[in-house]
Design an enzyme around this catalytic site. Structure first.
Site, PDB file in Angstrom:
ATOM      1  N   CYS A  55       4.582  54.606  13.667  1.00  0.00           N
ATOM      2  CA  CYS A  55       4.906  55.457  12.471  1.00  0.00           C
ATOM      3  C   CYS A  55       6.087  56.361  12.772  1.00  0.00           C
ATOM      4  CB  CYS A  55       3.603  56.643  12.273  1.00  0.00           C
ATOM      5  SG  CYS A  55       3.742  56.873  10.569  1.00  0.00           S
ATOM      6  N   HIS A  89      -0.538  52.871  11.438  1.00  0.00           N
ATOM      7  CA  HIS A  89      -1.371  53.540  12.759  1.00  0.00           C
ATOM      8  C   HIS A  89      -2.495  52.408  13.087  1.00  0.00           C
ATOM      9  CE1 HIS A  89       0.064  57.599  12.783  1.00  0.00           C
ATOM     10  NE2 HIS A  89       0.325  57.218  11.363  1.00  0.00           N
ATOM     11  N   GLU A 116      -3.914  52.240  15.941  1.00  0.00           N
ATOM     12  CA  GLU A 116      -4.810  52.884  16.646  1.00  0.00           C
ATOM     13  C   GLU A 116      -6.139  53.329  15.994  1.00  0.00           C
ATOM     14  OE1 GLU A 116      -2.149  54.119  15.744  1.00  0.00           O
ATOM     15  OE2 GLU A 116      -2.173  56.323  15.447  1.00  0.00           O
TER      16      GLU A 116
HETATM   17  N1  GLN Z   1       6.826  61.952   9.617  1.00  0.00           N
HETATM   18  C1  GLN Z   1       6.840  60.683   9.332  1.00  0.00           C
HETATM   19  C2  GLN Z   1       6.556  60.503   7.767  1.00  0.00           C
HETATM   20  O1  GLN Z   1       6.109  61.125   7.350  1.00  0.00           O
HETATM   21  C3  GLN Z   1       5.967  59.890  10.133  1.00  0.00           C
HETATM   22  C4  GLN Z   1       4.523  60.317  10.151  1.00  0.00           C
HETATM   23  C5  GLN Z   1       3.611  59.640  11.271  1.00  0.00           C
HETATM   24  O2  GLN Z   1       4.215  59.509  12.367  1.00  0.00           O
HETATM   25  N2  GLN Z   1       2.474  59.921  11.090  1.00  0.00           N
HETATM   26  O3  GLN Z   1       6.997  59.215   7.250  1.00  0.00           O
END
Ligand code: GLN
Length: 547
Positions: free
Chosen positions: A383, A509, A511
């Site tokens: 992410c 994600h 995970e």
């Molecule tokens: N801050 C980033 C976004 O909003 C990544 C979010 C995250 O790592 N879950 O796109």
């Protein structure tokens, strides 16, 4: 058979691992072939944990249907392979919001709206809603917090009512703490007695007591507790500290927790025979793993390891299936700079660059990534970690020194990471990100497609910003390939550097969907690459010594 309702409450102190006990019970009932659903009630006023800082309650977990939930739902999924949904986590805030909405709509027909019956009915409905579907033999409901807290009272009142309404189809498992006083060399049962008294004052008689303890609680002591608490002696069992939480289901089965529940809920016999072989196979591999793999995690919440719970567990599962023990090294991204990066990252077999929000610590992630990329260390960006991979590449390879994300620099001209179009009109913070599972088409022949062994996957998301596709051609011609995209929107989901050992970033994600029995393939692939890299380094060191 009627749906059976299992309530798991906790006493004395928090953090006893109610979620692990509830998950273990779900695991055992599933292993007996029953259809199980599991949910958690959280007594706080937030509508969901999505707006909570990770320092408050650890990681925010995301369900397939896009609900930002308590991290206990992660345990539920990892232990049981049950896919949780927004029905699996209910907070006081959500309950009150629903009640107040109904009041405004006139649903209560002029009645005075009260905690009993309106709030308690709302809570009970959220338990029964799962039972009514007919899809489950057991609904397990974990009540967050500790008996005696003001906040959990309406939830416990709902449990009391349900136990009264369904005496033969429900059961209360109460988890308490039995401390060991080193100076007196004694374990103490008084806190347990008090917490059961408290529960009884609220009209709930626990059927089964699970004692959390660091020392063995003798049968005599258990008998004493049983007597004081109106619980059958064989229904007082202990949950002694285990080297791994994944051993808890076996410990609970050894003391017949599943049978106790089946008996107390009048589950028709013959009961399903238990099939624990795949689980035991995992534990066996865990115990037999002799070599160690060292993975660094670069993030800004590293003081609190629960902030990266699902990543840790996914890596642990992947390491176990590759017959390795896992050693995690947590690297604070705020403390990382060009001067110390080599010292902090050399010697690692692989590096994870963690998800996150906001400017703090982000520059340290770029420093880490430049080092990993130029030293060809297996690297996995998740992410924000993936977004940082893109920015670092733009700055140091594409010759765009000012490249950034508009999250960090709203007016940035080289906005290689930009706010998603759908996010531009969003004003409220809670529950408004791109959340939940989306399709991702993988480029045939790419490393990520090879890792999954398929050309399309569905993975969970939690973000507002995205790879800016205006720059896609520049990245691809320089060597950073976009190897996963969403077929509906064209959003870039995966980037990778094919010429490196393993350098992949995922906007999603993975995970959240890795479980003990079904570890996520991308973590397996990353861990394999890290093991290979370790072996290559060892070989090279050996050669060096010889020369
Ligand atoms: N801050 C980033 C976004 O909003 C990544 C979010 C995250 O790592 N879950 O796109």
């Amino acid at each position: 058979m009627n749906t059976k309702y299992i309530f798991v409450t906790g006493g004395v102190v928090s953090s006893l691992g109610k979620g692990i006990i509830a998950s273990s019970l779900a695991n055992l009932l599933k292993a007996r072939g029953y259809r199980v659903s599991i949910q958690k009630f959280d007594p706080y006023l937030n509508i969901d944990p999505g707006t909570l800082n990770p320092y408050e309650h650890g990681e925010c977990y995301v369900t397939v249907d896009g609900y930002e939930s308590d991290l206990d739902l992660g345990h539920y999924e990892r232990f049981t392979d049950i896919q949780t949904t927004r029905a699996s986590n209910v907070t006081t805030g959500r309950v009150y919001k629903a009640v107040i909405k109904k009041e405004r709509e006139g649903v209560y027909l002029g009645k005075t709206v009260q905690i009993i019956p309106h709030v308690t009915d709302e809570i009970k409905n959220r338990v029964k809603k799962l039972g009514i579907t007919g899809n489950f033999d057991f609904v397990i409901t974990e009540i967050g917090g500790v008996v005696g807290d003001i906040e959990s009272l309406p939830f416990l009142e709902a449990v009391r009512q349900m136990r009264w309404e369904l005496p033969d189809d429900s059961v209360c498992v109460h988890l308490t703490y039995v401390p060991y006083i080193a100076a007196a060399k004694e374990i103490k049962t008084k806190p347990t007695q008090h917490s059961v008294k408290k529960l009884q004052e609220l009209g709930i008689q626990p059927d089964i007591l699970v004692l959390r303890t660091e020392k063995d609680v003798s049968l005599d002591v258990r008998r004493k507790i049983a007597q004081f608490c109106n619980v059958a002696p064989d229904a007082v069992i202990q949950s002694i500290d285990m080297p791994s939480i994944y051993e808890v289901p076996v410990g609970m089965h050894g003391q017949h927790l599943d049978e106790l529940v089946l008996r107390r809920t009048h589950t028709p016999e013959p009961w399903g025979p238990i099939h624990m072989e795949p689980w035991l196979n995992f534990l066996h591999r865990m115990e037999c793993a002799s070599k160690t793999l060292t993975i660094g995690l670069v993030g800004k919440y590293v003081e609190l390891q629960d902030a990266y719970k699902s990543i840790n567990e996914s890596l642990f599962q992947a390491a176990t299936y590759n017959d390795h023990k896992l050693k995690m090294v947590y690297i604070h991204s705020e403390k990382l700079d060009a001067g110390n990066v080599a010292e902090k990252l050399s010697g690692l077999d692989g590096v994870i660059v963690a998800p996150g929000f906001g400017q703090r610590g982000v520059e340290g992630k770029f420093v880490a990534l430049e080092y990993c990329r130029t030293h060809d260390i297996p690297t996995f960006g998740i992410c924000l970690g993936m977004q940082c991979m893109v920015i670092e590449y733009a700055r140091n390879v594409l010759g765009m020194p000012h490249a950034n994300s508009t999250e960090m620099e709203p007016e940035c001209a080289d906005n290689v990471i930009d706010l998603m179009e759908t996010q531009k009109s969003v004003t409220e913070k809670g529950g408004t990100m791109r959340l939940g599972a989306y399709r991702c088409r993988l480029t045939p022949g790419s490393r990520v497609a090879e890792a999954y062994g398929q050309d399309e996957v569905r993975e969970r998301h939690r973000h507002r910003f995205e790879f800016n596709s205006d720059f896609r051609d520049r990245f691809e011609s320089a060597g950073m390939k976009c190897t996963g995209t969403n077929p509906e929107t064209g959003l870039v989901e995966v980037v990778e550097l094919p010429e490196k050992r393993w350098y992949i970033g995922t906007q999603y994600h993975p995970e959240y969907s890795s479980t003990v029995l079904h570890p996520n393939p991308i973590f397996l692939s990353f861990v394999k690459a890290a093991i290979k890299y370790q072996a290559e380094r060892k070989l090279a060191e050996g050669e060096e010594k010889k020369n």
